[in-house]
Design a protein around this motif. Sequence first.
Motif, mmCIF file in Angstrom:
data_model
loop_
_atom_site.group_PDB
_atom_site.id
_atom_site.type_symbol
_atom_site.label_atom_id
_atom_site.label_comp_id
_atom_site.label_asym_id
_atom_site.label_seq_id
_atom_site.Cartn_x
_atom_site.Cartn_y
_atom_site.Cartn_z
ATOM 1 N N ASP A 12 27.017 -4.064 30.342
ATOM 2 C CA ASP A 12 24.772 -4.097 29.344
ATOM 3 C C ASP A 12 23.780 -4.119 30.652
ATOM 4 O OD1 ASP A 12 26.087 -6.421 30.815
ATOM 5 O OD2 ASP A 12 25.948 -7.788 28.607
ATOM 6 N N ALA A 13 24.105 -3.403 31.315
ATOM 7 C CA ALA A 13 22.298 -4.046 32.408
ATOM 8 C C ALA A 13 21.507 -3.525 31.411
ATOM 9 C CB ALA A 13 23.378 -2.947 34.060
ATOM 10 N N ALA A 14 20.175 -3.309 32.397
ATOM 11 C CA ALA A 14 18.823 -3.405 31.452
ATOM 12 C C ALA A 14 18.739 -1.513 31.781
ATOM 13 C CB ALA A 14 17.846 -4.274 31.950
ATOM 14 N N ASP A 15 19.374 -1.360 32.403
ATOM 15 C CA ASP A 15 18.564 0.169 32.505
ATOM 16 C C ASP A 15 20.230 0.736 32.250
ATOM 17 O OD1 ASP A 15 20.639 -0.655 34.708
ATOM 18 O OD2 ASP A 15 19.749 0.701 36.210
ATOM 19 N N ALA A 16 21.425 0.328 31.719
ATOM 20 C CA ALA A 16 22.321 0.736 30.703
ATOM 21 C C ALA A 16 21.754 2.799 30.230
ATOM 22 C CB ALA A 16 23.396 0.475 30.530
ATOM 23 N N PRO A 17 20.806 1.754 28.955
ATOM 24 C CA PRO A 17 20.673 2.779 28.315
ATOM 25 C C PRO A 17 20.032 4.150 28.851
ATOM 26 C CG PRO A 17 19.719 1.046 27.180
ATOM 27 C CD PRO A 17 20.407 0.315 29.037
ATOM 28 N N GLU A 18 19.236 4.135 29.533
ATOM 29 C CA GLU A 18 18.273 5.324 30.069
ATOM 30 C C GLU A 18 19.232 6.103 31.511
ATOM 31 O OE1 GLU A 18 15.690 8.138 31.515
ATOM 32 O OE2 GLU A 18 15.612 5.968 29.845
ATOM 33 N N LEU A 19 20.183 5.361 32.005
ATOM 34 C CA LEU A 19 21.309 5.712 32.670
ATOM 35 C C LEU A 19 21.763 6.652 32.137
ATOM 36 C CD1 LEU A 19 22.064 3.220 35.261
ATOM 37 C CD2 LEU A 19 20.475 5.082 35.472
ATOM 38 N N ALA A 20 22.633 6.150 30.839
ATOM 39 C CA ALA A 20 23.449 6.544 29.930
ATOM 40 C C ALA A 20 22.520 8.142 28.816
ATOM 41 C CB ALA A 20 23.480 5.894 28.429
ATOM 42 N N ARG A 21 21.289 8.394 28.738
ATOM 43 C CA ARG A 21 20.363 9.646 28.374
ATOM 44 C C ARG A 21 20.405 10.380 29.501
ATOM 45 N NH1 ARG A 21 16.070 11.381 28.883
ATOM 46 N NH2 ARG A 21 15.554 9.943 30.586
ATOM 47 N N LYS A 22 20.190 9.879 30.902
ATOM 48 C CA LYS A 22 20.832 11.001 31.456
ATOM 49 C C LYS A 22 22.026 11.386 32.106
ATOM 50 C CE LYS A 22 16.560 9.324 34.365
ATOM 51 N NZ LYS A 22 16.203 8.620 35.771
ATOM 52 N N GLY A 23 22.928 11.127 31.490
ATOM 53 C CA GLY A 23 24.209 11.431 31.646
ATOM 54 C C GLY A 23 25.097 10.947 33.384
#
Length: 491
Positions: A442-453
């Motif tokens: 649940d890291a703060a940058d996880a959604p953005e990392l997931a968006r990039k794949g």
Amino acid sequence: MRRLERATIRKILGGVLLLAGIVGFFVWYKFFRDVRVSYADEDENFKYGSIGNEGNTGIPYLIWRALPELCPQHLPGPGGYASLGLIYEGREVPIGISVRTIGFPRAAINCAFCHASAVRDGEGAPRRILLGSDAAQLDVEGYSRFLWACAADPRFSPDGVVEAIRRGGELSWIDEQIYRRILVPRTRRALLQQRDEMTAWMDAYLPSVGHRRPRWGRGRIEPFNPVKFGMLNLPVDETIGVADMMPIWQMPPSVQGNYAYHWDGLNDSLTEVANSSALGDGTTPSSIEPEEIQRIERWMTRAPAPRYPYAIDGALAEEGRRVYVKAGCADCHDVGGSRYRSVIPVDEKELRTDRFRVEMWTAEASEVYNRYAEGTAIDFDRFRSTRGYVATSLDGIWATGPYLHNGSVPTLWHLLSPSERPEVFYRGLDVVDRERVGFLHDAADAPELARKGLISRYDTREPGNGNKGHTYGAELPRDEKMALIEYMKTR
């Protein structure tokens, strides 16, 4: 005159035979000469040795090496294959890729492809490589889809591929012609054919659940539906078998079927599990190398689980051990326990985890697999269909999150606290969560990392991804749960 004619004919025939011999040697050398790959060191052999699949599913190594440069737009980020979770440690190839010459160098996966991972203490910290683990950061589906997307790209042409190969080293004139006229076109056709066969069922909408099959995501794989629909030629059905990859360290050999393997216990012979895994990775009954698979089987029984690398509160861990015994955990998860490595019925009140995996492997599939290699050195007899999940070992559990068979629970705290399990979380980070035990999810940058794949978003509402069940220990008070988690660090 006749003697002269006969002498001329003999010379011509001799020349023809010599030319045929030269051509035959050239063809053998450039296309069929087999240079086996094996390493004396057992760990090195596990990481880079051949299992015998290069001739059947191997990609010409120079093409494989050039693809990230040729098609970077089809990768989730910089770093080539490392962006998909493959682990490099100073060699040209990552762990889990063997390079074997069969005429020309060919790259193929081996067992370490799905059974090596890395952990870090924090962002920017050095990695610890864990051999025999579940490959928690690896995107197996993403790896395949990258190869398919690149093969479909206009850049994947004789000119484009050869130019990319040249940037990594020289090609002789003869080798360039072989790549231009034979290897590049054949590789492209093979990858596109594989894409069409796999995506026909991977991307299919399933009316029975009103959804498509879930993406595998980081650390997960669909190991047996490809076998059913491809190798065994069974009709495509609507089952979902996506599951977490499993650690294979300290694997106990089964004696007369007393231990079950894979999440659903579909086989109780470690030898058959090793051989069938090699087939799943692309070997055939005629190409598999039993002596190399036997080495891997022995390696699995001897490879140690990694020790927890951080401080442990000894007194709290000892209290956790008492909780572990009192709660009955040892019955299922310790050698000698009454249910250790047995199949626990999925309908058992405290289990009742997602059913899709157990329903994927059918009695028909077992029967067909048991007949598949009859008369060969790897004849199968122990495949079966079960209706439950295996009570596995907890060795090295701190490094094997997320948890449950489908990887739907991010940490041990959430495993013991079902009401707190997140509906959506992120997989593929390699930093250890030292308090809850598992990986950060649940890291703060996880959604953005997931968006990039670069990591995966996991949605428990998708079919096959359910996070319910396994409520053993849920009623324990908080302090006992924390003690139990501390004890798990010692495993």
